[in-house]
Design a protein around this motif. Structure first.
Motif, PDB file in Angstrom:
ATOM      1  N   VAL A 187      37.822  26.906  38.834  1.00 49.10           N
ATOM      2  CA  VAL A 187      38.421  27.138  37.711  1.00 49.10           C
ATOM      3  C   VAL A 187      39.503  26.435  37.035  1.00 49.10           C
ATOM      4  CG1 VAL A 187      40.261  29.629  36.672  1.00 49.10           C
ATOM      5  CG2 VAL A 187      37.921  29.689  37.965  1.00 49.10           C
ATOM      6  N   TYR A 188      39.779  25.992  36.158  1.00 54.84           N
ATOM      7  CA  TYR A 188      40.833  24.879  35.288  1.00 54.84           C
ATOM      8  C   TYR A 188      41.759  25.567  34.415  1.00 54.84           C
ATOM      9  CZ  TYR A 188      37.050  21.768  37.204  1.00 54.84           C
ATOM     10  OH  TYR A 188      36.337  21.505  37.819  1.00 54.84           O
ATOM     11  N   GLN A 189      40.788  26.784  33.256  1.00 59.39           N
ATOM     12  CA  GLN A 189      41.949  27.931  32.860  1.00 59.39           C
ATOM     13  C   GLN A 189      41.353  28.226  33.032  1.00 59.39           C
ATOM     14  OE1 GLN A 189      42.281  25.016  28.985  1.00 59.39           O
ATOM     15  NE2 GLN A 189      39.916  25.316  28.780  1.00 59.39           N
ATOM     16  N   ARG A 190      42.109  30.331  32.831  1.00 62.72           N
ATOM     17  CA  ARG A 190      41.564  31.155  32.727  1.00 62.72           C
ATOM     18  C   ARG A 190      41.250  31.946  31.308  1.00 62.72           C
ATOM     19  NH1 ARG A 190      42.817  34.217  38.060  1.00 62.72           N
ATOM     20  NH2 ARG A 190      42.651  32.958  39.401  1.00 62.72           N
ATOM     21  N   ARG A 191      40.170  32.537  31.156  1.00 62.83           N
ATOM     22  CA  ARG A 191      39.894  32.863  29.848  1.00 62.83           C
ATOM     23  C   ARG A 191      39.790  34.578  29.929  1.00 62.83           C
ATOM     24  NH1 ARG A 191      34.038  30.586  28.136  1.00 62.83           N
ATOM     25  NH2 ARG A 191      34.254  32.171  27.018  1.00 62.83           N
ATOM     26  N   GLU A 192      40.362  34.957  29.402  1.00 64.04           N
ATOM     27  CA  GLU A 192      40.302  36.390  29.231  1.00 64.04           C
ATOM     28  C   GLU A 192      38.659  37.547  29.176  1.00 64.04           C
ATOM     29  OE1 GLU A 192      41.199  37.254  24.470  1.00 64.04           O
ATOM     30  OE2 GLU A 192      42.710  37.357  25.036  1.00 64.04           O
ATOM     31  N   GLU A 193      38.122  36.375  29.297  1.00 65.64           N
ATOM     32  CA  GLU A 193      36.582  37.562  29.036  1.00 65.64           C
ATOM     33  C   GLU A 193      36.431  37.860  30.317  1.00 65.64           C
ATOM     34  OE1 GLU A 193      37.183  34.441  27.321  1.00 65.64           O
ATOM     35  OE2 GLU A 193      35.949  34.209  25.886  1.00 65.64           O
ATOM     36  N   PHE A 194      37.304  37.043  31.711  1.00 60.77           N
ATOM     37  CA  PHE A 194      36.840  37.329  32.381  1.00 60.77           C
ATOM     38  C   PHE A 194      37.659  38.140  33.620  1.00 60.77           C
ATOM     39  CE2 PHE A 194      34.582  33.431  30.865  1.00 60.77           C
ATOM     40  CZ  PHE A 194      33.940  33.901  30.976  1.00 60.77           C
ATOM     41  N   ASP A 195      37.032  38.931  34.478  1.00 56.96           N
ATOM     42  CA  ASP A 195      37.591  38.465  36.160  1.00 56.96           C
ATOM     43  C   ASP A 195      37.699  37.738  37.223  1.00 56.96           C
ATOM     44  OD1 ASP A 195      39.162  41.070  34.530  1.00 56.96           O
ATOM     45  OD2 ASP A 195      37.057  42.309  35.318  1.00 56.96           O
ATOM     46  N   TYR A 196      38.544  37.082  37.350  1.00 59.08           N
ATOM     47  CA  TYR A 196      38.490  35.983  38.636  1.00 59.08           C
ATOM     48  C   TYR A 196      39.053  37.087  40.332  1.00 59.08           C
ATOM     49  CZ  TYR A 196      38.756  33.365  35.030  1.00 59.08           C
ATOM     50  OH  TYR A 196      38.612  32.609  33.071  1.00 59.08           O
ATOM     51  N   PHE A 197      38.261  36.707  40.858  1.00 53.80           N
ATOM     52  CA  PHE A 197      37.506  36.706  41.890  1.00 53.80           C
ATOM     53  C   PHE A 197      38.029  35.324  43.463  1.00 53.80           C
ATOM     54  CE2 PHE A 197      35.843  40.627  39.794  1.00 53.80           C
ATOM     55  CZ  PHE A 197      36.940  41.514  40.190  1.00 53.80           C
ATOM     56  N   GLU A 198      39.250  34.880  43.565  1.00 49.10           N
ATOM     57  CA  GLU A 198      39.046  33.664  43.943  1.00 49.10           C
ATOM     58  C   GLU A 198      38.521  33.344  45.538  1.00 49.10           C
ATOM     59  OE1 GLU A 198      42.314  30.232  45.799  1.00 49.10           O
ATOM     60  OE2 GLU A 198      42.945  31.322  43.981  1.00 49.10           O
ATOM     61  N   MET A 199      37.728  32.842  45.879  1.00 51.81           N
ATOM     62  CA  MET A 199      37.026  32.661  46.770  1.00 51.81           C
ATOM     63  C   MET A 199      38.008  31.559  47.971  1.00 51.81           C
ATOM     64  SD  MET A 199      32.713  32.963  46.149  1.00 51.81           S
ATOM     65  CE  MET A 199      32.920  30.807  44.704  1.00 51.81           C
ATOM     66  N   TYR A 200      38.236  30.531  47.629  1.00 55.51           N
ATOM     67  CA  TYR A 200      38.400  29.061  48.294  1.00 55.51           C
ATOM     68  C   TYR A 200      39.216  28.169  47.351  1.00 55.51           C
ATOM     69  CZ  TYR A 200      34.118  27.011  47.322  1.00 55.51           C
ATOM     70  OH  TYR A 200      32.758  27.287  46.612  1.00 55.51           O
ATOM     71  N   GLN A 201      39.890  27.196  47.746  1.00 59.67           N
ATOM     72  CA  GLN A 201      40.153  25.902  47.196  1.00 59.67           C
ATOM     73  C   GLN A 201      39.063  25.240  47.820  1.00 59.67           C
ATOM     74  OE1 GLN A 201      42.977  25.301  44.895  1.00 59.67           O
ATOM     75  NE2 GLN A 201      43.249  27.506  44.801  1.00 59.67           N
ATOM     76  N   ARG A 239      32.432  39.462  33.862  1.00 59.23           N
ATOM     77  CA  ARG A 239      32.743  39.936  32.460  1.00 59.23           C
ATOM     78  C   ARG A 239      33.811  41.057  32.562  1.00 59.23           C
ATOM     79  NH1 ARG A 239      28.144  41.093  27.859  1.00 59.23           N
ATOM     80  NH2 ARG A 239      28.348  43.019  29.004  1.00 59.23           N
ATOM     81  N   HIS A 240      34.867  41.063  32.117  1.00 55.44           N
ATOM     82  CA  HIS A 240      35.906  41.877  32.136  1.00 55.44           C
ATOM     83  C   HIS A 240      36.067  42.787  31.161  1.00 55.44           C
ATOM     84  CE1 HIS A 240      40.266  42.661  32.300  1.00 55.44           C
ATOM     85  NE2 HIS A 240      39.913  42.963  30.617  1.00 55.44           N
ATOM     86  N   ASN A 241      36.301  44.575  31.964  1.00 61.46           N
ATOM     87  CA  ASN A 241      36.136  45.760  32.150  1.00 61.46           C
ATOM     88  C   ASN A 241      34.367  45.711  31.139  1.00 61.46           C
ATOM     89  OD1 ASN A 241      39.017  46.388  31.628  1.00 61.46           O
ATOM     90  ND2 ASN A 241      39.023  46.007  29.405  1.00 61.46           N
ATOM     91  N   THR A 242      34.153  44.772  32.608  1.00 61.54           N
ATOM     92  CA  THR A 242      32.722  45.959  32.660  1.00 61.54           C
ATOM     93  C   THR A 242      32.680  46.453  34.051  1.00 61.54           C
ATOM     94  OG1 THR A 242      31.895  44.311  33.306  1.00 61.54           O
ATOM     95  CG2 THR A 242      31.470  44.232  31.041  1.00 61.54           C
TER      96      THR A 242
END
Length: 321
Positions: free
Chosen positions: A176-190, A297-300
């Motif tokens: 993830v370089y920049q976040r988009r409103e279409e998605f929900d993000y769940f970080e796993m690691y760096q 996908r956001h809100n699904t």
């Protein structure tokens, strides 16, 4: 391969009084064929996925066009392409089959059984990532839910994101370089990336203590198209970013020419370093961190299958990144 609807003048006239289409089992079958053809990029490419011959696929698409009353695609010497109506039908078919999958998931959940399609999109070189739990997660799903049909696709970042938005993938695993409103993000690691050069580059045999990070701005740099890190600007001038690569392997190939420097994920570059083909440049100060996330996908609705996959990946869907 032309069909009766592919020939100008053979399209039925559009009418406002046309009766709503009632879907039959055969319609579902034809729509599945059409969806597979679109996602494969053409009739010939879909043969392996559908396990039928070219003539049979052509007839099924023709039957669907006649059934719907619209020309869905162009095919021939110019290649395969969707018409505007075909694009509408394709998107509607994605939504249709997603709805069917959701229905099936809810019934299977009530029966305490996981079934359906687990379609995941990942980026290239995931196989070399020691931080990724993907392989063990898929193994667990295969063992505990043998009726689940796995669909794993390795694609470029933008294609994975587009697939999740369109519903072709139920989830993606991406940097993830920049976040988009279409998605929900769940970080796993760096993931850590370090600057490298290859054999033949004038920095290859120079000791780290002799390399001033400010000097790096004088060298030609490989710009990874999707890796949009503001930290790169600390080390490189904009004028030195003219060499472009799309994926990690492409970046590595250009670095290996000995004419460029560039960032690579450590786990990808390690084997090339051990082979003596790459060397890290000032890893103590020239490095960047990238979050790897599961994207939905956001809100699904989160189906039982998605929840099981997230559990196998040790991801808590109640805690977004």
């Amino acid at each position: 391969m032309e069909t009766s609807l592919s020939i100008p003048g053979n399209l039925p006239g559009k009418t406002r009084n046309r009766a709503p289409m009632a879907l039959s089992g055969q319609d579902f079958k034809l729509l599945k064929v059409f969806k597979a053809v679109v996602e494969a990029g053409g009739f010939s490419a879909a043969q392996n996925e559908l396990n039928v011959g070219l003539a049979a696929i052509s007839k099924q698409i023709s039957d669907l066009e006649i059934r719907i009353g619209m020309r869905l695609c162009s095919r021939g010497r110019e290649g395969f392409s969707l018409t505007d109506e075909g694009q509408v039908v394709y998107q509607a078919s994605i939504e249709l089959f997603n709805s069917v999958d959701n229905f099936r998931d809810r019934i299977s959940c009530a029966q305490n059984e996981l079934i359906g399609d687990l379609s995941i999109g990942v980026i290239d070189n995931t196989i070399f990532d020691p931080n990724s739990l993907l392989i063990s997660a898929l193994r667990l799903i295969a063992d505990e839910a043998p009726k689940v049909r796995m669909r794993l696709s390795v694609s470029q970042l933008d294609e994975v994101e587009r697939g999740v938005v369109e519903g072709r993938f139920v989830a993606g695993i991406v940097p993830v370089y920049q976040r988009r409103e279409e998605f929900d993000y769940f970080e796993m690691y760096q993931e850590q990336s370090i600057l490298y050069c290859g054999v033949g580059h004038e920095l290859f045999d120079r000791a780290d203590e002799e390399i001033d990070p400010e000097v790096l701005k004088e060298y030609n740099f490989v710009n990874h198209r999707y890796a949009i890190h503001s930290a790169k600007r600390e080390f490189f001038d904009h004028d030195n970013l003219s060499t472009l690569a799309t994926q990690v392997e492409a970046v590595a190939i250009l670095i290996l020419t000995g004419r460029f420097i560039g960032f690579l994920p450590c786990q990808f570059a390690d084997r090339l370093v051990k082979d003596g083909r790459l060397r890290a440049i000032r890893p103590d100060v020239v490095n960047i961190q990238t979050a790897f996330c599961l994207i939905l996908r956001h809100n699904t609705p989160r189906s039982p299958l998605i929840k099981a996959f997230a559990d196998a990946m040790k991801i808590d869907l109640k805690r977004e990144a």
